[in-house]
Write a protein that holds these residues in place. Structure first.
Motif, PDB file in Angstrom:
ATOM      1  N   THR A 267      38.495 -16.478  -4.088  1.00 43.68           N
ATOM      2  CA  THR A 267      38.864 -15.165  -4.617  1.00 43.68           C
ATOM      3  C   THR A 267      40.226 -14.682  -4.148  1.00 43.68           C
ATOM      4  N   ASN A 268      40.737 -15.234  -3.061  1.00 42.53           N
ATOM      5  CA  ASN A 268      41.979 -14.709  -2.490  1.00 42.53           C
ATOM      6  C   ASN A 268      43.167 -15.663  -2.577  1.00 42.53           C
ATOM      7  N   ASN A 269      42.918 -16.882  -2.993  1.00 45.36           N
ATOM      8  CA  ASN A 269      43.999 -17.876  -2.993  1.00 45.36           C
ATOM      9  C   ASN A 269      44.064 -18.634  -4.308  1.00 45.36           C
ATOM     10  N   ALA A 270      43.756 -17.945  -5.416  1.00 41.89           N
ATOM     11  CA  ALA A 270      43.692 -18.595  -6.721  1.00 41.89           C
ATOM     12  C   ALA A 270      45.030 -19.152  -7.173  1.00 41.89           C
ATOM     13  N   ASP A 271      46.123 -18.629  -6.613  1.00 44.77           N
ATOM     14  CA  ASP A 271      47.454 -19.075  -7.028  1.00 44.77           C
ATOM     15  C   ASP A 271      47.925 -20.308  -6.264  1.00 44.77           C
ATOM     16  N   GLN A 272      47.142 -20.767  -5.304  1.00 43.64           N
ATOM     17  CA  GLN A 272      47.544 -21.919  -4.498  1.00 43.64           C
ATOM     18  C   GLN A 272      47.018 -23.215  -5.089  1.00 43.64           C
ATOM     19  N   SER A 273      47.789 -24.280  -4.900  1.00 48.85           N
ATOM     20  CA  SER A 273      47.387 -25.599  -5.384  1.00 48.85           C
ATOM     21  C   SER A 273      46.327 -26.185  -4.463  1.00 48.85           C
ATOM     22  N   ALA A 274      45.706 -27.264  -4.923  1.00 47.72           N
ATOM     23  CA  ALA A 274      44.689 -27.931  -4.110  1.00 47.72           C
ATOM     24  C   ALA A 274      45.284 -28.415  -2.790  1.00 47.72           C
ATOM     25  N   VAL A 275      46.500 -28.939  -2.846  1.00 46.09           N
ATOM     26  CA  VAL A 275      47.165 -29.416  -1.625  1.00 46.09           C
ATOM     27  C   VAL A 275      47.359 -28.259  -0.652  1.00 46.09           C
ATOM     28  N   GLU A 276      47.813 -27.123  -1.167  1.00 43.37           N
ATOM     29  CA  GLU A 276      48.056 -25.960  -0.313  1.00 43.37           C
ATOM     30  C   GLU A 276      46.751 -25.419   0.263  1.00 43.37           C
ATOM     31  N   LEU A 277      45.688 -25.429  -0.534  1.00 45.64           N
ATOM     32  CA  LEU A 277      44.408 -24.915  -0.069  1.00 45.64           C
ATOM     33  C   LEU A 277      43.860 -25.748   1.081  1.00 45.64           C
ATOM     34  N   VAL A 278      43.934 -27.066   0.934  1.00 45.73           N
ATOM     35  CA  VAL A 278      43.395 -27.943   1.978  1.00 45.73           C
ATOM     36  C   VAL A 278      44.286 -27.924   3.211  1.00 45.73           C
ATOM     37  N   ASN A 279      45.591 -28.043   3.018  1.00 44.35           N
ATOM     38  CA  ASN A 279      46.511 -28.025   4.163  1.00 44.35           C
ATOM     39  C   ASN A 279      46.485 -26.684   4.890  1.00 44.35           C
ATOM     40  N   GLY A 280      46.248 -25.600   4.147  1.00 48.39           N
ATOM     41  CA  GLY A 280      46.180 -24.276   4.749  1.00 48.39           C
ATOM     42  C   GLY A 280      44.815 -23.954   5.319  1.00 48.39           C
ATOM     43  N   GLU A 281      43.894 -24.931   5.294  1.00 49.90           N
ATOM     44  CA  GLU A 281      42.545 -24.791   5.839  1.00 49.90           C
ATOM     45  C   GLU A 281      41.754 -23.669   5.173  1.00 49.90           C
ATOM     46  N   LYS A 282      42.060 -23.412   3.902  1.00 50.36           N
ATOM     47  CA  LYS A 282      41.267 -22.457   3.128  1.00 50.36           C
ATOM     48  C   LYS A 282      39.962 -23.109   2.691  1.00 50.36           C
ATOM     49  N   CYS A 283      40.011 -24.393   2.479  1.00 45.47           N
ATOM     50  CA  CYS A 283      38.818 -25.167   2.143  1.00 45.47           C
ATOM     51  C   CYS A 283      38.966 -26.556   2.744  1.00 45.47           C
ATOM     52  N   SER A 284      37.868 -27.303   2.788  1.00 48.85           N
ATOM     53  CA  SER A 284      37.871 -28.623   3.423  1.00 48.85           C
ATOM     54  C   SER A 284      38.160 -29.749   2.449  1.00 48.85           C
ATOM     55  N   ALA A 285      37.969 -29.492   1.173  1.00 44.64           N
ATOM     56  CA  ALA A 285      38.253 -30.473   0.116  1.00 44.64           C
ATOM     57  C   ALA A 285      38.429 -29.703  -1.181  1.00 44.64           C
ATOM     58  N   ALA A 286      39.245 -30.237  -2.086  1.00 45.68           N
ATOM     59  CA  ALA A 286      39.504 -29.534  -3.351  1.00 45.68           C
ATOM     60  C   ALA A 286      39.862 -30.529  -4.434  1.00 45.68           C
ATOM     61  N   LEU A 287      39.523 -30.176  -5.669  1.00 51.60           N
ATOM     62  CA  LEU A 287      39.836 -31.018  -6.817  1.00 51.60           C
ATOM     63  C   LEU A 287      41.267 -30.772  -7.262  1.00 51.60           C
ATOM     64  N   ASP A 288      41.962 -31.851  -7.656  1.00 55.68           N
ATOM     65  CA  ASP A 288      43.370 -31.755  -8.036  1.00 55.68           C
ATOM     66  C   ASP A 288      43.640 -32.647  -9.229  1.00 55.68           C
ATOM     67  N   ASP A 289      44.434 -32.142 -10.187  1.00 52.52           N
ATOM     68  CA  ASP A 289      44.819 -32.952 -11.344  1.00 52.52           C
ATOM     69  C   ASP A 289      46.327 -32.918 -11.574  1.00 52.52           C
ATOM     70  N   THR A 290      47.080 -32.537 -10.541  1.00 51.96           N
ATOM     71  CA  THR A 290      48.529 -32.398 -10.700  1.00 51.96           C
ATOM     72  C   THR A 290      49.304 -33.653 -10.330  1.00 51.96           C
ATOM     73  N   GLY A 291      48.739 -34.481  -9.455  1.00 53.47           N
ATOM     74  CA  GLY A 291      49.469 -35.669  -9.018  1.00 53.47           C
ATOM     75  C   GLY A 291      50.536 -35.361  -7.992  1.00 53.47           C
ATOM     76  N   SER A 292      50.489 -34.178  -7.377  1.00 55.24           N
ATOM     77  CA  SER A 292      51.479 -33.806  -6.371  1.00 55.24           C
ATOM     78  C   SER A 292      51.434 -34.768  -5.191  1.00 55.24           C
ATOM     79  N   THR A 293      52.590 -35.054  -4.640  1.00 56.07           N
ATOM     80  CA  THR A 293      52.671 -35.943  -3.487  1.00 56.07           C
ATOM     81  C   THR A 293      52.001 -35.295  -2.280  1.00 56.07           C
ATOM     82  N   THR A 294      51.155 -36.026  -1.601  1.00 61.15           N
ATOM     83  CA  THR A 294      50.455 -35.509  -0.439  1.00 61.15           C
ATOM     84  C   THR A 294      50.015 -36.661   0.458  1.00 61.15           C
ATOM     85  N   SER A 295      49.888 -36.367   1.735  1.00 58.49           N
ATOM     86  CA  SER A 295      49.408 -37.365   2.696  1.00 58.49           C
ATOM     87  C   SER A 295      47.905 -37.253   2.899  1.00 58.49           C
ATOM     88  N   LEU A 296      47.269 -36.291   2.222  1.00 55.24           N
ATOM     89  CA  LEU A 296      45.823 -36.124   2.341  1.00 55.24           C
ATOM     90  C   LEU A 296      45.094 -37.322   1.734  1.00 55.24           C
TER      91      LEU A 296
END
Length: 519
Positions: free
Chosen positions: A242-271
């Protein structure tokens, strides 16, 4: 009726104190964002993704899958299978009891009778259980569901407090795998009756038989706990973003908002990630228009397949068929079982000239290729449209519309050609194929008696036979070029660093934290 397992007051007090000791914030927590807060924890009827995921962690059945996908005992010690594959005998562990909210020990023992009652509930017509179709191989299941036989005739019985027997009409090679579904979880009849129609709908009317117990359940989320043990995840939070809807899956996980998240952007990440596809982008021809001609559809489809180039942006790959890889039918991998269903190459020019007999150029004036805006497939659509112009001298326009308009027009048949996503939202090959029948909404106005007959027949078959019937339907659909699969849209589950042993399957859906650790 089974008598509950009565604990002495002193022993109950000790267990209660031990349970409350672990009710503080777990040191190893896991947060998962859900679309909706779980609303129904009745395992025999749970169907939404959030309800199913909650049930997978709240309940244990006879068996469970480990992180390698192998079936292992859960509430049973062992099982036996008859030589003909039609009888399964399970021997339950002794001394098992349910756990109530906040980790309070319940007075109800888990016995074979609880599984008998659970399966009989599943085949009551008024339960409307989505799991009845999965266990259609059970002896007399169809007759019991139709009310033609009493519940006692169903092929499940208890030959003792800890001995459960299943009898099948025919062998089902995936029967053990199906026993991991929520519908196969135990249900205590006395406790169920005491809830007076609210079983699994409140914390007080829910009992756990699994690795976690229900700690708190509010409009803010569902919170499960278990006793801390080493690095095991001991707290599971199912909440909305409810509070971080504008953040990407990478940002959500790296920011410790959630422990895992679905992503379809293909953004580069070390996760670390788990890749999959649940959506196929396909050309759809509206058979209620001039594209009622199979030859015309086949000619345009042949050109499109040759011209289609996988988009360089986003997570796309060439599609092998309409049904995404990874979907199972009766526990069998559908694509591996069915094999290649792609139509053979055709002489597109000859088919086109044959189809054009009696047709005027003006017939094509209102043809457009409709795509949803923001899909990332504009360039691909332009390439295909250009190939139609070059090869067949057909000049269409590309019509990009917003997502809401696209879906509305698609459902109403207000289009001629569309590049549309066909998704496996319910983990069902049948449901994906049913979208091309009248009963399933008929996206394209397709009418083929053989297709409808085989699809209906698949609902009465199991295992390899069911896969074969569904495969013939997919092959027919692609041969008639009603739907022309071009791209599979890849997705991935991004997982926070240090988390291991997570069991994930987007099609179950499965998010099982039984063995998950956090370092």
């Amino acid at each position: 009726m089974k008598h509950p397992f009565r604990l002495t007051a002193a022993f109950l007090t000790v267990l209660l104190l031990l349970a409350l000791t672990g009710c503080g914030s777990g040191s190893n927590s896991f947060t998962w964002f859900v679309d909706t807060i779980p609303a129904n924890l009745d395992p025999q009827v749970a169907s939404t993704a959030s309800d199913v995921i909650a049930c997978e962690n709240l309940y244990s059945g006879l068996v469970r899958k480990d992180p390698d996908g192998e079936i292992e005992p859960a509430l049973c010690e062992r099982w036996e299978r008859s030589a003909d594959g039609r009888t399964y005998t399970f021997y339950l562990k002794d001394g098992l009891t349910y756990t109530a909210a906040k980790g309070t020990a319940a007075e109800y023992a888990i016995t074979a009778e609880d599984f008998v009652f659970a399966f009989r509930r599943m085949f009551r017509a008024d339960t409307n259980s989505p799991y009845a179709v999965e266990f259609s191989a059970l002896e007399n299941s169809a007759e019991v569901l139709a009310g033609q036989m009493p519940e006692s005739a169903l092929g499940v019985s208890a030959s003792g407090p800890l001995t459960l027997v299943f009898r099948l009409n025919s062998a089902d090679e995936n029967f053990l795998s199906k026993l991991t579904l929520p519908g196969a979880m135990p249900c205590d009849e006395e406790f169920f009756n005491s809830t007076r129609g609210t079983y699994g709908l409140t914390a007080k009317t829910t009992l756990s038989s699994g690795p976690f117990y229900l700690y708190n359940w509010t409009s803010s989320g569902l919170f499960l706990r278990r006793e801390p043990s080493g690095t095991l995840i001991d707290s599971l939070r199912l909440v909305q973003n409810t509070n971080n809807a504008d953040q990407s899956a990478v940002e959500l996980v790296n920011g410790e908002k959630c422990s895992a998240a679905l992503d379809d952007t293909g953004s580069t990440t070390s996760l670390s990630s788990i890749s999959y596809s649940d959506t196929t982008w396909a050309l759809l021809f509206n058979c209620s228009t001039l594209f009622s001609s199979t030859e015309l559809r086949q000619s345009l489809a042949g050109v499109a397949r040759e011209a289609a180039v996988v988009p360089s942006t986003g997570l796309f790959a060439a599609a092998d068929g309409l049904i995404p890889d990874g979907l199972n039918v009766d526990g069998m991998n559908y694509r591996s079982t069915v094999g290649n269903v792609s139509p053979a190459a055709v002489d597109v020019r000859a088919l086109y000239l044959s189809a054009r007999q009696g047709m005027a150029n003006s017939d094509f004036n209102k043809v457009t290729l409709m795509i949803p805006a923001g899909s990332g497939l504009t360039e691909a659509a332009e390439t295909i449209n250009g190939a139609w112009q070059k090869e067949l001298s057909l000049f269409f326009s590309i019509e990009e519309v917003d997502e809401e308009t696209f879906q509305k027009r698609l459902s109403e048949g207000d289009y001629t050609i569309a590049l549309a996503p066909i998704s496996a939202e319910s983990d069902s090959v049948y449901s994906m194929l049913a979208q091309f029948t009248t009963a399933g909404g008929n996206l394209t106005g397709y009418a083929n008696a053989l297709y409808a007959t085989q699809l209906e027949a698949s609902t009465h078959a199991t295992g390899a036979a069911r896969c074969r019937l569904l495969g013939e339907c997919e092959r027919q659909l692609l041969s008639d070029c009603v739907a022309v699969p071009l791209f599979s849209q890849q997705k991935r589950l991004l997982v926070a660093s240090g988390i291991k042993g997570l069991i994930f399957d987007p099609f179950g859906p499965v998010l099982d934290l039984t063995y998950t650790t956090k370092e």
